[in-house]
Write a protein that holds these residues in place. Structure first.
Motif, PDB file in Angstrom:
ATOM      1  N   VAL B  81     -60.301 -37.017  15.783  1.00 36.46           N
ATOM      2  CA  VAL B  81     -60.433 -35.567  15.893  1.00 36.46           C
ATOM      3  C   VAL B  81     -61.831 -35.222  16.396  1.00 36.46           C
ATOM      4  CG1 VAL B  81     -60.189 -33.353  14.717  1.00 36.46           C
ATOM      5  CG2 VAL B  81     -58.878 -35.335  13.918  1.00 36.46           C
ATOM      6  N   PHE B  83     -64.088 -31.966  16.865  1.00 35.67           N
ATOM      7  CA  PHE B  83     -64.087 -30.558  16.496  1.00 35.67           C
ATOM      8  C   PHE B  83     -64.914 -29.745  17.491  1.00 35.67           C
ATOM      9  CE2 PHE B  83     -63.197 -32.876  12.645  1.00 35.67           C
ATOM     10  CZ  PHE B  83     -62.195 -32.124  12.046  1.00 35.67           C
ATOM     11  N   ARG B  87     -69.428 -31.310  14.355  1.00 38.99           N
ATOM     12  CA  ARG B  87     -69.413 -31.762  12.966  1.00 38.99           C
ATOM     13  C   ARG B  87     -69.958 -33.169  12.788  1.00 38.99           C
ATOM     14  NH1 ARG B  87     -63.958 -28.979  10.451  1.00 38.99           N
ATOM     15  NH2 ARG B  87     -64.439 -26.922  11.214  1.00 38.99           N
ATOM     16  N   LEU B  88     -71.072 -33.451  13.433  1.00 37.86           N
ATOM     17  CA  LEU B  88     -71.750 -34.716  13.183  1.00 37.86           C
ATOM     18  C   LEU B  88     -72.452 -34.610  11.842  1.00 37.86           C
ATOM     19  CD1 LEU B  88     -73.245 -35.247  16.748  1.00 37.86           C
ATOM     20  CD2 LEU B  88     -71.176 -36.274  15.786  1.00 37.86           C
ATOM     21  N   VAL B  89     -72.583 -35.746  11.150  1.00 38.62           N
ATOM     22  CA  VAL B  89     -73.238 -35.727   9.842  1.00 38.62           C
ATOM     23  C   VAL B  89     -74.749 -35.619  10.079  1.00 38.62           C
ATOM     24  CG1 VAL B  89     -73.496 -36.933   7.654  1.00 38.62           C
ATOM     25  CG2 VAL B  89     -71.385 -37.194   8.973  1.00 38.62           C
ATOM     26  N   PRO B  90     -75.396 -34.537   9.635  1.00 40.77           N
ATOM     27  CA  PRO B  90     -76.762 -34.258  10.067  1.00 40.77           C
ATOM     28  C   PRO B  90     -77.807 -35.278   9.606  1.00 40.77           C
ATOM     29  CG  PRO B  90     -76.055 -32.668   8.411  1.00 40.77           C
ATOM     30  CD  PRO B  90     -74.850 -33.478   8.789  1.00 40.77           C
TER      31      PRO B  90
END
Lengths: 270, 352
Positions: B81, B83, B87-90
């Motif tokens: 998916v 988005f 929505r990368l993990v910061p």
């Protein structure tokens, strides 16, 4: 600019000035007095007393342990309060808030009746630990957890509530289990709030007095912390008490400086 | 393995009820106005939203079927998916973001990182591996998000595209790369492109959603030549007249008529390209065009090297003319003109 605003009647209302000045002076004078009245010449003698160092060591150790316990139990609890949509969660939140509004000394009475020798859970605790909690080192740690953990829970709950759920969804589509999402995504996302909450919690635990005094007693060398030592010194030798306030004041200043940015930010965005 | 959904879900007041399938290797573009249900559809396929009725299937594997009490969590769906907001993990570096899915599925740290580097290189962003997501541009973040989705070797790809936020240059680069990567990907890919042009470039088939329903499915050529709703017609820039055919004459709902060279009987839609219409300042005589009508100019908008002329009247039409023609004919807002179109340029087909 200032002139123009004053001209439009939006300057400082004069009626607000005297109460504000009196208010800040009222808060400043006692704090200032602590510094002025500290017996600087006898500081060495006071701090050479073995009991002072023992109390300081117990204070620091017990407050750090209380903070660690609060983190282990409080962070998951904060997540539940922020995210669970089940009946009774409002009640759970109210229970967490109780120690915040309860006088700590009543907290001590409550701990006695809950976990004391004749308390609700007294017998199973005695069986499990082989000892009673009141007047023990573990007792003062638990008294501090009782009073301080809600500060951590409330701070972290707010952060969980507003943290980005989208990133958790993305992690789920990548195959991460719920536990993995919690540990690798959600908790790191709210880490600043966890640090701030832990600092508040630790400061509160370090200064804990009422519940510690009742539940832990004030036993030299085992349950006497710096705040309860201050009580003993104040009763026998009041002139020396301000000297013992110094480490606690130092902590207060450090916490203020450490959290200043965060508070300013919160104030600016709310 | 094909991906298909036939079912519905209610979210508040919104109701999605669709039947869509994507075959292996197929790039299916989902188009629709804002609020048509594109993101809801993707969420239902990804397992972030459970269907109320119907089923989602991946090959022979049922992912969601409320009637039979089946619901496979997003973790177990093996879908990639991407988005809209990446929505990368910061707090994870780019390489660890891409390795995240592999780690979650049990790969050891070293292998996961090696695979992540391979995927980043493949998508042309290998040099960004050590950066944090906040240090990426929108186009870079999208490629990293695509690398992260593809690294898990998903059975199907779901992609909600954010290109609207990118500048024109980046957008062109991303589009080029995307076509290549979607071509190399063997599973079904369902994408929500930001504009119809992108859908025409990338997709083998287009699904148009309106108010939670599929209003048209077809190849890009079918969609552009035979739009079935006013929205689709606007999307592909066609004039569309619903009406009733009588011989080769279509009586348009709301008045007027057009002549089509080849019209089926009954309820039809008549479509006419804006560039197939000619503008005249006087009534044309001796024209071979069988459709001649009057109109008033309501708008003049530059569109590439042409001017798009909006007109109102019995048969409102959008007309594309050259800038030279606008000057020569002295076209201006409010001016009365004559429009003409050949019957062979009017396509009439049965209304849905």
């Amino acid at each position: 600019m200032t002139r123009a605003r004053r001209g439009t009647g939006l300057g400082t209302p004069l009626v607000a000035v005297p109460p504000a000045v009196v208010g800040v002076a009222f808060l400043l004078v006692p704090t200032l007095a602590l510094l002025v009245r500290t017996p600087w010449d006898r500081l060495g003698a006071i701090y050479r007393d073995e009991h002072v160092w023992t109390a300081l060591r117990i204070s620091i150790e017990s407050s750090l342990e209380a903070t660690a316990l609060s983190l282990v139990f409080g962070v998951p609890l904060a997540w539940m309060l922020a995210r669970l949509r089940v009946p009774g969660i409002g009640l759970a939140r109210a229970i967490v808030t109780i120690p915040l509004v309860l006088p700590p000394v009543i907290g001590g009475v409550a701990l006695f009746n809950g976990f004391g020798r004749n308390g609700l859970l007294g017998r199973p605790i005695h069986t499990a630990l082989g000892q009673d909690l009141p007047f023990s080192y573990l007792g003062i740690v638990l008294a501090q957890v009782f009073v301080a953990m809600p500060f951590l829970v409330i701070t972290v709950e707010g952060a969980f509530r507003i943290s980005d759920r989208g990133i958790e969804e993305a992690a789920a589509t990548l195959g991460a289990s719920r536990s993995r999402i919690f540990l690798r995504v959600t908790v790191p996302l709210v880490m600043p709030a966890i640090v701030a909450g832990a600092v508040l919690c630790w400061a509160r635990a370090l200064g804990e007095f009422g519940a510690t005094l009742l539940f832990g007693g004030n036993v030299r060398g085992s349950t006497q912390t710096l705040p309860t030592l201050v009580l003993s010194v104040f009763q026998t030798n009041p002139a020396d008490a301000p000297a013992l306030a110094l480490p606690l004041m130092l902590v207060a200043v450090l916490v203020l400086v450490g959290l200043r940015d965060r508070w300013l930010r919160t104030a600016a965005t709310s | 393995m094909s991906l298909d959904v036939a079912g519905g879900v209610r979210v508040g007041e919104f109701d999605l009820d669709v039947s869509i399938d994507a075959a292996p290797g197929e790039v299916l573009a989902v188009l629709g106005p804002n609020g048509a249900g594109k993101s809801t559809l993707l969420r239902a396929l990804a397992g972030l939203l459970a269907l109320d009725t119907g089923a989602v299937r991946l090959g022979s594997h049922v992912l969601d079927d409320p009637a039979r009490g089946v619901f496979v969590a997003p973790q177990q769906r093996r879908l990639g998916v991407v988005f809209q907001d990446h929505r990368l993990v910061p707090h994870l570096r780019v390489v660890d973001n891409v390795a995240f899915g592999l780690r979650a599925r049990g790969a050891d740290a070293r292998n996961a990182r090696a695979a992540a580097h391979t995927w980043l290189d493949r998508l042309g962003v290998g040099e960004l591996a050590r950066r944090h997501p906040r240090q990426l541009s929108g186009g870079q973040a999208q490629r990293v998000a695509l690398a992260r989705a593809l690294a898990c070797e998903p059975e199907a790809l779901l992609m909600d595209e954010p290109l609207a936020a990118l500048d024109v240059q980046t957008r062109a680069e991303v589009q080029g790369g995307l076509r290549e990567h979607l071509g190399a990907y063997g599973g079904p890919a369902l994408i929500v492109p930001p504009d119809p042009i992108e859908a025409l470039l990338l997709a083998s088939r287009i699904v148009v959603l309106e108010r939670g329903r599929v209003v048209q499915v077809g190849s890009p050529a079918e969609i552009t030549s035979r739009p079935l709703t006013p929205y689709v017609a606007r999307l592909v820039g066609m004039n569309l007249y619903p009406g009733t055919a009588d011989g080769d004459t279509v009586r348009v709902d709301g008045g007027g008529s057009v002549v089509a060279a080849d019209a089926p009987g009954g309820r039809v839609l008549a479509a006419l390209r804006p560039s197939a219409i000619t503008v005249h300042t006087e009534q044309p005589h001796g024209s071979s065009a069988r459709n001649i009508w009057t109109a008033t100019i309501t708008s003049l908008v530059p569109l590439g090297d042409r001017i798009r002329v909006g007109t109102s009247g019995e048969l409102p039409a959008t007309v594309d003319v050259t800038a030279a023609a606008v000057a020569e004919l002295e076209l201006a807002l409010g001016r009365q003109v004559w429009l003409s179109a050949k019957a062979t340029d009017v396509t009439a087909y049965p209304a849905p």
